[in-house]
Motif scaffolding. Structure first.
Motif, PDB file in Angstrom:
ATOM      1  N   HIS A 125      12.399 -13.324  59.558  1.00 66.64           N
ATOM      2  CA  HIS A 125      11.448 -14.341  59.110  1.00 66.64           C
ATOM      3  C   HIS A 125      10.967 -15.135  60.318  1.00 66.64           C
ATOM      4  N   TYR A 126       9.830 -15.782  60.126  1.00 67.56           N
ATOM      5  CA  TYR A 126       9.381 -16.774  61.104  1.00 67.56           C
ATOM      6  C   TYR A 126      10.189 -18.055  60.892  1.00 67.56           C
ATOM      7  N   THR A 127      10.155 -18.918  61.888  1.00 65.06           N
ATOM      8  CA  THR A 127      10.881 -20.193  61.794  1.00 65.06           C
ATOM      9  C   THR A 127      10.379 -21.039  60.643  1.00 65.06           C
ATOM     10  N   VAL A 128       9.069 -20.990  60.380  1.00 66.66           N
ATOM     11  CA  VAL A 128       8.500 -21.780  59.287  1.00 66.66           C
ATOM     12  C   VAL A 128       9.095 -21.371  57.942  1.00 66.66           C
ATOM     13  N   ASP A 129       9.446 -20.101  57.783  1.00 63.90           N
ATOM     14  CA  ASP A 129      10.035 -19.646  56.521  1.00 63.90           C
ATOM     15  C   ASP A 129      11.386 -20.321  56.267  1.00 63.90           C
ATOM     16  N   VAL A 130      12.145 -20.509  57.324  1.00 64.53           N
ATOM     17  CA  VAL A 130      13.456 -21.142  57.206  1.00 64.53           C
ATOM     18  C   VAL A 130      13.314 -22.654  57.024  1.00 64.53           C
ATOM     19  N   VAL A 131      12.411 -23.252  57.794  1.00 63.60           N
ATOM     20  CA  VAL A 131      12.218 -24.706  57.711  1.00 63.60           C
ATOM     21  C   VAL A 131      11.736 -25.110  56.322  1.00 63.60           C
ATOM     22  N   VAL A 132      10.758 -24.389  55.783  1.00 64.26           N
ATOM     23  CA  VAL A 132      10.243 -24.706  54.448  1.00 64.26           C
ATOM     24  C   VAL A 132      11.337 -24.533  53.396  1.00 64.26           C
ATOM     25  N   ALA A 133      12.171 -23.522  53.563  1.00 61.36           N
ATOM     26  CA  ALA A 133      13.265 -23.309  52.608  1.00 61.36           C
ATOM     27  C   ALA A 133      14.224 -24.489  52.600  1.00 61.36           C
ATOM     28  N   TRP A 134      14.520 -25.058  53.763  1.00 56.70           N
ATOM     29  CA  TRP A 134      15.484 -26.149  53.847  1.00 56.70           C
ATOM     30  C   TRP A 134      15.041 -27.350  53.031  1.00 56.70           C
ATOM     31  N   TYR A 135      13.792 -27.773  53.169  1.00 50.08           N
ATOM     32  CA  TYR A 135      13.423 -28.974  52.416  1.00 50.08           C
ATOM     33  C   TYR A 135      12.978 -28.655  50.992  1.00 50.08           C
ATOM     34  N   THR A 136      12.432 -27.473  50.755  1.00 55.82           N
ATOM     35  CA  THR A 136      12.002 -27.136  49.397  1.00 55.82           C
ATOM     36  C   THR A 136      13.186 -26.971  48.461  1.00 55.82           C
ATOM     37  N   VAL A 137      14.172 -26.192  48.873  1.00 55.65           N
ATOM     38  CA  VAL A 137      15.333 -25.945  48.013  1.00 55.65           C
ATOM     39  C   VAL A 137      16.102 -27.237  47.760  1.00 55.65           C
ATOM     40  N   ASN A 138      16.271 -28.050  48.787  1.00 55.58           N
ATOM     41  CA  ASN A 138      16.975 -29.323  48.588  1.00 55.58           C
ATOM     42  C   ASN A 138      16.248 -30.228  47.600  1.00 55.58           C
ATOM     43  N   LEU A 139      14.921 -30.266  47.684  1.00 52.33           N
ATOM     44  CA  LEU A 139      14.152 -31.091  46.751  1.00 52.33           C
ATOM     45  C   LEU A 139      14.206 -30.512  45.338  1.00 52.33           C
ATOM     46  N   VAL A 140      14.103 -29.199  45.223  1.00 56.11           N
ATOM     47  CA  VAL A 140      14.170 -28.563  43.907  1.00 56.11           C
ATOM     48  C   VAL A 140      15.510 -28.860  43.236  1.00 56.11           C
ATOM     49  N   VAL A 141      16.590 -28.673  43.968  1.00 56.05           N
ATOM     50  CA  VAL A 141      17.925 -28.934  43.409  1.00 56.05           C
ATOM     51  C   VAL A 141      18.078 -30.415  43.058  1.00 56.05           C
ATOM     52  N   PHE A 142      17.562 -31.287  43.890  1.00 56.44           N
ATOM     53  CA  PHE A 142      17.685 -32.730  43.653  1.00 56.44           C
ATOM     54  C   PHE A 142      17.011 -33.136  42.341  1.00 56.44           C
ATOM     55  N   PHE A 143      15.788 -32.669  42.108  1.00 57.09           N
ATOM     56  CA  PHE A 143      15.042 -33.092  40.922  1.00 57.09           C
ATOM     57  C   PHE A 143      15.511 -32.372  39.662  1.00 57.09           C
ATOM     58  N   ILE A 144      15.796 -31.085  39.745  1.00 60.64           N
ATOM     59  CA  ILE A 144      16.243 -30.358  38.554  1.00 60.64           C
ATOM     60  C   ILE A 144      17.632 -30.796  38.144  1.00 60.64           C
ATOM     61  N   ASP A 145      18.484 -31.090  39.110  1.00 62.23           N
ATOM     62  CA  ASP A 145      19.838 -31.535  38.797  1.00 62.23           C
ATOM     63  C   ASP A 145      19.826 -32.815  37.970  1.00 62.23           C
ATOM     64  N   LYS A 146      18.832 -33.664  38.192  1.00 58.49           N
ATOM     65  CA  LYS A 146      18.715 -34.897  37.415  1.00 58.49           C
ATOM     66  C   LYS A 146      18.306 -34.630  35.973  1.00 58.49           C
ATOM     67  N   LYS A 147      17.560 -33.552  35.749  1.00 55.06           N
ATOM     68  CA  LYS A 147      17.076 -33.233  34.412  1.00 55.06           C
ATOM     69  C   LYS A 147      18.121 -32.501  33.575  1.00 55.06           C
ATOM     70  N   LEU A 148      19.032 -31.793  34.217  1.00 55.72           N
ATOM     71  CA  LEU A 148      20.030 -31.014  33.486  1.00 55.72           C
ATOM     72  C   LEU A 148      21.189 -31.898  33.043  1.00 55.72           C
ATOM     73  N   PRO A 149      21.799 -31.600  31.892  1.00 50.64           N
ATOM     74  CA  PRO A 149      22.981 -32.367  31.462  1.00 50.64           C
ATOM     75  C   PRO A 149      24.144 -32.146  32.412  1.00 50.64           C
ATOM     76  N   GLU A 150      24.900 -33.187  32.646  1.00 54.57           N
ATOM     77  CA  GLU A 150      26.005 -33.092  33.594  1.00 54.57           C
ATOM     78  C   GLU A 150      27.123 -32.222  33.035  1.00 54.57           C
ATOM     79  N   LEU A 151      27.778 -31.473  33.917  1.00 52.83           N
ATOM     80  CA  LEU A 151      28.883 -30.623  33.484  1.00 52.83           C
ATOM     81  C   LEU A 151      30.100 -31.475  33.147  1.00 52.83           C
ATOM     82  N   PRO A 152      30.851 -31.099  32.113  1.00 59.66           N
ATOM     83  CA  PRO A 152      32.098 -31.820  31.819  1.00 59.66           C
ATOM     84  C   PRO A 152      33.121 -31.592  32.911  1.00 59.66           C
TER      85      PRO A 152
END
Length: 314
Positions: A222-249
Motif C-alpha cells: 500500500h501507499y502511506t496514505v492508505d495506512v494513514v487514512v486507515a488509522w484515523y478512519t477506523v478509530n473514528l468508526v469504532v468510537f462512534f459505533i461503539d456509543k450506539k451499540l448496547p454495552e456488553l455485560p
C-alpha cells in the motif's frame, strides 16, 4: 495425582459445556447479525475482486513512506503477512478463551457481533473510496509488465462471484485506499483495549499495529496514505459505533451464567415486582406475611401493635 487430574478435567469439561450452552442461547438471539456480518465480508471481497478488473498499471506514485522505508523485496514480503496472521489468529483465540479459562469477562458471540459491526462500517467506507479513484498499485504483481496487473474479461459470472479465494485476495490490485489489513488489525486492537484484562498484552497489541503499518509500506502493498487514512478512519468508526451499540455485560462480578432474557420475561418480571410493591411486599420472602391495619398501626401475624394512646387507656 491421577484423581486430581481427573477432577480438574471434569471441571474443565463442565465449564466448556456450560459455556457452550450459554453461547448457543446468545447465538440463537443474534445469529442474524453474525450472518449479516459474514455476508458483508464476502461482499467486501467481491468488491475488491471487481475493482481489480478496473485496475490499470502505471508508474508508482511519489510516496514519503517509500523514501523513508527501505523496500523489503519479493523474498521478504511474507513478513508483513506473517505479522498480520499472528495478530488475526491471536485475537480469534482470545475471543474463545471463555470456553477454557475461569477468568471470563466477555461473551464470544456478543464480542463478534460488535467486531463485525466495526468491520462492516469500515469496509463500506473503504469500498466507496477505492471505487471512487483507482490508483496504480505499488505492489510487485500490480506493476507494469506483471501478468497479474490486469485481469482478463471474465468468461462467466461464477469467475467473479467465486473471487478466486485466497489467491484473488492475496494478489489483488486497485483496492488501495484504505488498507484492509489495517482495518482488521485496528478493530482487533481496539476491541482488546476495551475488553482485555492484561495491560502488557494491550501495549504489545498497539506495538504490533505500529509495526504492521511500517511493514505494509515497506513491502509496497500500500501507499502511506492508505495506512494513514486507515488509522484515523477506523478509530473514528469504532468510537462512534461503539456509543450506539448496547454495552456488553461484565462477567467478572458474578459467577452465574448469563442467559438472555426475552422481552416477555422482562415484562412478566416487572409486573410481578409492581404487584409486590402495591401489596406492600418487598423482595424479601420474610416480608411476605399477611398484614392488616388498625388505628393507623400495622398488625403482623395477628398481633396488633397498639398505639401509645390505646396503651394509656385513651
Amino acid at each position: 495425582m491421577t484423581l486430581y487430574i481427573g477432577r480438574e478435567a471434569s471441571k474443565l469439561w463442565k465449564r466448556i459445556c456450560a459455556e457452550i450452552t450459554t453461547e448457543i442461547n446468545l447465538l440463537a438471539e443474534n445469529w442474524r447479525y453474525i450472518l449479516a456480518g459474514l455476508i458483508c465480508q464476502y461482499i467486501h471481497g467481491l468488491a475488491a475482486r471487481g475493482v481489480h478488473y478496473l485496475h490499470r498499471p502505471g508508474p508508482t506514485l511519489q510516496d514519503v513512506g517509500f523514501f523513508l522505508l527501505p523496500e523489503l523485496g519479493r523474498d521478504k514480503a511474507y513478513i508483513s503477512e506473517t505479522v498480520f496472521t499472528f495478530a488475526f489468529a491471536s485475537f480469534v483465540l482470545w475471543t474463545f478463551h471463555p470456553f477454557i479459562l475461569k477468568t471470563k469477562k466477555i461473551y464470544t458471540v456478543l464480542v463478534w457481533c460488535r467486531v463485525l459491526a466495526f468491520l462492516v462500517a469500515s469496509q463500506i467506507l473503504r469500498i466507496i473510496t477505492f471505487y471512487s479513484t483507482q490508483l496504480p498499485g505499488p505492489n510487485y504483481h500490480c506493476r507494469e509488465g506483471s501478468k497479474l496487473a490486469r485481469l482478463p474479461h471474465p468468461h462467466s459470472a461464477a469467475e467473479v462471484l467465486l473471487i478466486n479465494f485466497p489467491r484473488g485476495v492475496l494478489y489483488g490490485c486497485g483496492d488501495l485506499i484504505f488498507s484492509s489489513h489495517m482495518i482488521f488489525t485496528l478493530v482487533f486492537v481496539l476491541t482488546y483495549q476495551k475488553y482485555g484484562t492484561k495491560r502488557f498484552i494491550k501495549q504489545f497489541a498497539w506495538l504490533i499495529a505500529v509495526v504492521q503499518s511500517f511493514l505494509i509500506v515497506a513491502s509496497r502493498k500500500h501507499y502511506t496514505v492508505d495506512v494513514v487514512v486507515a488509522w484515523y478512519t477506523v478509530n473514528l468508526v469504532v468510537f462512534f459505533i461503539d456509543k450506539k451499540l448496547p454495552e456488553l455485560p461484565d462477567r467478572t462480578g458474578g459467577s452465574s451464567l448469563f442467559l438472555p432474557v426475552s422481552t416477555k420475561e422482562k415484562d412478566a418480571r416487572s409486573k410481578e415486582e409492581n404487584h409486590k410493591l402495591l401489596n406492600g411486599n418487598g423482595g424479601d420472602p420474610a416480608d411476605w406475611r399477611p398484614r392488616t391495619q388498625v388505628n393507623g398501626k400495622i398488625m403482623e401475624d395477628g398481633n396488633a401493635v397498639l398505639s401509645d394512646n390505646a396503651m394509656n387507656g385513651a
